[in-house]
Design a protein around this motif. Structure first.
Motif, PDB file in Angstrom:
ATOM      1  N   UNK A  65     -24.036 -43.902 -28.254  1.00 59.34           N
ATOM      2  CA  UNK A  65     -24.071 -44.717 -27.031  1.00 59.34           C
ATOM      3  C   UNK A  65     -25.172 -45.777 -27.103  1.00 59.34           C
ATOM      4  N   UNK A  66     -26.353 -45.392 -27.560  1.00 59.55           N
ATOM      5  CA  UNK A  66     -27.463 -46.349 -27.654  1.00 59.55           C
ATOM      6  C   UNK A  66     -27.156 -47.435 -28.685  1.00 59.55           C
ATOM      7  N   UNK A  67     -26.550 -47.051 -29.798  1.00 58.75           N
ATOM      8  CA  UNK A  67     -26.200 -48.023 -30.826  1.00 58.75           C
ATOM      9  C   UNK A  67     -25.110 -48.968 -30.317  1.00 58.75           C
ATOM     10  N   UNK A  68     -24.120 -48.443 -29.625  1.00 59.25           N
ATOM     11  CA  UNK A  68     -23.066 -49.289 -29.057  1.00 59.25           C
ATOM     12  C   UNK A  68     -23.661 -50.301 -28.082  1.00 59.25           C
ATOM     13  N   UNK A  69     -24.644 -49.890 -27.301  1.00 59.35           N
ATOM     14  CA  UNK A  69     -25.296 -50.823 -26.377  1.00 59.35           C
ATOM     15  C   UNK A  69     -26.030 -51.922 -27.133  1.00 59.35           C
ATOM     16  N   UNK A  70     -26.692 -51.571 -28.241  1.00 59.83           N
ATOM     17  CA  UNK A  70     -27.381 -52.584 -29.040  1.00 59.83           C
ATOM     18  C   UNK A  70     -26.388 -53.567 -29.662  1.00 59.83           C
ATOM     19  N   UNK A  71     -25.270 -53.056 -30.162  1.00 60.73           N
ATOM     20  CA  UNK A  71     -24.247 -53.924 -30.744  1.00 60.73           C
ATOM     21  C   UNK A  71     -23.702 -54.873 -29.684  1.00 60.73           C
ATOM     22  N   UNK A  72     -23.424 -54.335 -28.516  1.00 65.17           N
ATOM     23  CA  UNK A  72     -22.910 -55.171 -27.427  1.00 65.17           C
ATOM     24  C   UNK A  72     -23.937 -56.203 -26.998  1.00 65.17           C
ATOM     25  N   UNK A  73     -25.191 -55.805 -26.898  1.00 59.97           N
ATOM     26  CA  UNK A  73     -26.273 -56.728 -26.532  1.00 59.97           C
ATOM     27  C   UNK A  73     -26.343 -57.868 -27.539  1.00 59.97           C
ATOM     28  N   UNK A  74     -26.276 -57.530 -28.826  1.00 62.56           N
ATOM     29  CA  UNK A  74     -26.357 -58.550 -29.867  1.00 62.56           C
ATOM     30  C   UNK A  74     -25.140 -59.464 -29.836  1.00 62.56           C
ATOM     31  N   UNK A  75     -23.966 -58.893 -29.637  1.00 63.94           N
ATOM     32  CA  UNK A  75     -22.736 -59.693 -29.572  1.00 63.94           C
ATOM     33  C   UNK A  75     -22.802 -60.705 -28.427  1.00 63.94           C
ATOM     34  N   UNK A  76     -23.314 -60.290 -27.291  1.00 64.30           N
ATOM     35  CA  UNK A  76     -23.371 -61.168 -26.118  1.00 64.30           C
ATOM     36  C   UNK A  76     -24.412 -62.270 -26.259  1.00 64.30           C
ATOM     37  N   UNK A  77     -25.476 -62.017 -26.997  1.00 68.50           N
ATOM     38  CA  UNK A  77     -26.573 -62.975 -27.076  1.00 68.50           C
ATOM     39  C   UNK A  77     -26.580 -63.828 -28.322  1.00 68.50           C
ATOM     40  N   UNK A  78     -25.960 -63.350 -29.383  1.00 70.43           N
ATOM     41  CA  UNK A  78     -26.001 -64.099 -30.619  1.00 70.43           C
ATOM     42  C   UNK A  78     -24.780 -63.746 -31.458  1.00 70.43           C
ATOM     43  N   UNK A  79     -23.868 -64.666 -31.593  1.00 74.55           N
ATOM     44  CA  UNK A  79     -22.626 -64.391 -32.316  1.00 74.55           C
ATOM     45  C   UNK A  79     -22.784 -64.512 -33.825  1.00 74.55           C
ATOM     46  N   UNK A  80     -23.903 -65.052 -34.314  1.00 71.22           N
ATOM     47  CA  UNK A  80     -24.067 -65.321 -35.736  1.00 71.22           C
ATOM     48  C   UNK A  80     -24.084 -64.090 -36.636  1.00 71.22           C
ATOM     49  N   UNK A  81     -24.919 -63.117 -36.408  1.00 73.21           N
ATOM     50  CA  UNK A  81     -24.988 -62.049 -37.423  1.00 73.21           C
ATOM     51  C   UNK A  81     -23.693 -61.254 -37.522  1.00 73.21           C
TER      52      UNK A  81
END
Length: 162
Positions: A65-81
């Motif tokens: 759950x914590x990792x999924x939240x980090x992935x979602x956070x990154x997807x929403x803020x920065x599409x590059x990586x």
């Protein structure tokens, strides 16, 4: 904080201590590992340099759950990586959660060394980081498992996972 000069990738885990496979993977890839990751920690690392690939490492059911939240956070803020999740010795069902959060690729592994995992990820990561390929094109690379390359190609579509 992780010191970075040139950065193809960053390994992120919510665990506070690195396991042996994680250490082996970091050494094989030559990437730094961010332990005990949080959104604030990722923001701090990204203020230094944005990596071409972020590899999310999971080793237990509690970190999904914590990792999924980090992935979602990154997807929403920065599409590059390019976002890759490696679920090591974690039960089935994690791929759907991680892909829904925004992981481009998910590699479930069981009983593998970090070096073997790095070899399995090699073609995918090289395509994504060094050749400038798009994440979808890189995800169509053959995946190696147990030191054998699979001829099967899987399309990666975050909206319609396989």
């Amino acid at each position: 904080m992780v010191a970075m000069n040139t950065l193809d990738g960053l390994i992120v885990t919510t665990r506070k201590q690195a396991s042996r496979p994680l250490v082996e993977l970091a050494e094989a890839c030559g990437w730094p590992a961010l332990l005990g990751a949080s959104a604030r920690g990722l923001l701090r690392e990204f203020s230094l340099q944005i990596p071409a690939c972020v590899l999310f490492w999971l080793e237990d059911w509690d970190s999904i759950a914590a990792t999924a939240q980090l992935i979602e956070w990154l997807r929403e803020r920065n599409a590059e990586p390019f976002r890759v999740a490696v679920a090591c010795n974690v039960e089935a069902g994690t791929e759907a959660v991680l892909r829904a959060a925004g992981a481009h690729s998910v590699l479930p592994v069981t009983g593998q060394s970090g070096a073997a995992i790095a070899r399995a990820l090699g073609p995918l990561l090289q395509s994504a980081t060094r050749n400038g390929a798009s994440p979808v094109a890189a995800a169509n690379s053959p995946i190696a498992s147990r030191d054998h390359v699979s001829p099967t190609k899987f399309a990666s579509d975050p909206l319609h996972p396989p």
